[in-house]
Structure formats: structure tokens, C-alpha cells
Scaffold this motif. Sequence first.
Motif, PDB file in Angstrom:
ATOM      1  N   LEU A   1      -3.619  13.156  -7.356  1.00  0.00           N
ATOM      2  CA  LEU A   1      -3.219  13.039  -5.956  1.00  0.00           C
ATOM      3  C   LEU A   1      -2.537  11.699  -5.701  1.00  0.00           C
ATOM      4  N   HIS A   2      -3.041  10.648  -6.331  1.00  0.00           N
ATOM      5  CA  HIS A   2      -2.476   9.311  -6.149  1.00  0.00           C
ATOM      6  C   HIS A   2      -1.008   9.275  -6.571  1.00  0.00           C
TER       7      HIS A   2
ATOM      8  N   ALA B   1      -3.515  10.692  -0.551  1.00  0.00           N
ATOM      9  CA  ALA B   1      -4.558   9.897  -1.199  1.00  0.00           C
ATOM     10  C   ALA B   1      -4.946   8.714  -0.320  1.00  0.00           C
ATOM     11  N   THR B   2      -3.961   8.046   0.253  1.00  0.00           N
ATOM     12  CA  THR B   2      -4.233   6.890   1.103  1.00  0.00           C
ATOM     13  C   THR B   2      -4.966   7.290   2.367  1.00  0.00           C
ATOM     14  N   ALA B   3      -4.531   8.395   2.977  1.00  0.00           N
ATOM     15  CA  ALA B   3      -5.188   8.867   4.195  1.00  0.00           C
ATOM     16  C   ALA B   3      -6.622   9.291   3.918  1.00  0.00           C
TER      17      ALA B   3
ATOM     18  N   TYR C   1       4.574   0.832   3.572  1.00  0.00           N
ATOM     19  CA  TYR C   1       4.919   2.178   4.053  1.00  0.00           C
ATOM     20  C   TYR C   1       5.826   2.959   3.107  1.00  0.00           C
ATOM     21  N   ARG C   2       6.708   2.274   2.399  1.00  0.00           N
ATOM     22  CA  ARG C   2       7.747   2.952   1.620  1.00  0.00           C
ATOM     23  C   ARG C   2       7.191   4.022   0.682  1.00  0.00           C
ATOM     24  N   PRO C   3       6.143   3.753  -0.094  1.00  0.00           N
ATOM     25  CA  PRO C   3       5.636   4.807  -0.985  1.00  0.00           C
ATOM     26  C   PRO C   3       4.897   5.928  -0.247  1.00  0.00           C
TER      27      PRO C   3
ATOM     28  N   GLY D   1      11.747   6.488   4.224  1.00  0.00           N
ATOM     29  CA  GLY D   1      12.538   5.775   5.218  1.00  0.00           C
ATOM     30  C   GLY D   1      12.259   6.182   6.644  1.00  0.00           C
ATOM     31  N   SER D   2      11.276   7.032   6.857  1.00  0.00           N
ATOM     32  CA  SER D   2      10.961   7.499   8.206  1.00  0.00           C
ATOM     33  C   SER D   2      10.198   6.442   8.988  1.00  0.00           C
ATOM     34  N   ARG D   3      10.023   6.691  10.285  1.00  0.00           N
ATOM     35  CA  ARG D   3       9.206   5.794  11.104  1.00  0.00           C
ATOM     36  C   ARG D   3       7.728   6.183  11.072  1.00  0.00           C
ATOM     37  N   GLY D   4       7.474   7.458  10.825  1.00  0.00           N
ATOM     38  CA  GLY D   4       6.096   7.924  10.779  1.00  0.00           C
ATOM     39  C   GLY D   4       6.012   9.272  10.079  1.00  0.00           C
TER      40      GLY D   4
END
Length: 232
Positions: free
Chosen positions: A19-20, A27-29, A91-93, A97-100
Motif C-alpha cells: 500500500l505504501h 497508507a498515509t491517511a 503533498y506531492r507524493p 499537482g492538485s490542491r486537494g
Amino acid sequence: MKRIIALLVIVGAAATAVLHFTYPAAATAGCPSCYGFTDLGDGVYVEGDMSPDRRAAAKATIETARARVREFYGDLRSSPRVLLCATEACYRPLGGGSRGVTLLDRALILSPRGADTVIAAHELAHAELHRRIGLRATLARTVPQWFDEGLAVVVSDDPRYLAPGAERCLVEPGSDLPTARAAWIETAESAGLYARAACKVSRWLDAHGGAAGILRLAASGSFEEITASTGS
């Protein structure tokens, strides 16, 4: 029993590793603290290096954004984790390039460029719709992408794509709005799709009782009224 426990641990570790590398946002969430996020309470997490004043501002922004979504629907049924990055490197990974980015109704991740009420409310609106229509319909993309995005613009009251007043359309929607997520992502900004979708959804809401129309569709599980809406 020990062998079974050991096997489960190995399988769990392998799944986490996969998942990572394949879906780092999920994975981060799933474990914000594992990726350097600090828990501010009430489901809000921020990048560990975020300054105290920015942390306070981030918490206030999410509270205001939640209130905006609640005002539209009357209540909130979703309670996604909200992760805010202080840097683009964070944020990039996770979101490119999105805001959210929104993960079903479970989590949303905001970039430094997305840490404002409008963008936060936009992503929270996605999560709320996904919660109300259910996991199966969300995964099946039963609701066209143009409607999901246009509704998020309306709920967040985004002034970039909506005019103030009764007639909110800045542009006419046309009849070629993408129904698939991949097609939407390819042309969203260049073709002005957000403004077009917002116009179409705002008119749909006017004709179907506003949020009550969304709730009726979610309760029935049938979205033919939306999918059949192909004209301008």
C-alpha cells in the motif's frame, strides 16, 4: 497459534508495504502519525513541522469548511480524517499537482495551496456525497464525475466558478461533460469544466429542491435523473 499470529503479522506487514508504494495517500491517511503528521484532535492532522499559528489557522479553516457543508445538507454524516500538508514536498507524493484529494468518505488530504475554506469544503463535499450514496455506488462511479465535481463547487460556494445571486452560471454547461474520472482529470482546467459542471448542477438543484433532491436520490439508490441529464 504462534505460527498463525506470526503469519498474520507477516501478511499485514507485506500488505502495508504494498500500500505504501502503490497508493501512498491511502497508507498515509490510514496511519498519519506513521508519516510524520501531528494529531490536532477532531480528525484533523497536520504536517509535523507546521508552525503553531498555521496549526490554529488550519483547525479553524476545517471547522468553517465543515459548517459550510453542514449548512447545505442540514447535517453531516461523514467524518473523514483531514490531513494538511505544510509543504509541497509533503503533498506531492500524496496528491500530485492538485490542491486537494479525497479518498472515498474516509479521508482528505490538502496541499499548502488548498488550506483554505473553499478547497477544504470542496473536498469535504465529495466525502459527504460519497457517504450518502454508499461505498458500492462510489466505487462503481454511479454518479457521473461532472455531477460530483459540480456539486462540490456549489456546496463550497467557489467564486472562481460561480457567480453570486440567483443565476449562478458564469458559462453555459454544454452537453459534453465527462462522466468518467479519468476523462475529467485530463481536461478539467483547460476546458473550464468546473464552471460548466457547477452551472449544470446548480440548475439541477434549482429544479429538484436543492439538497433535498440529492437526499432523495441517495435514499433511493437510483441516479437516473442525473445520468439522463445530458443536455445543457
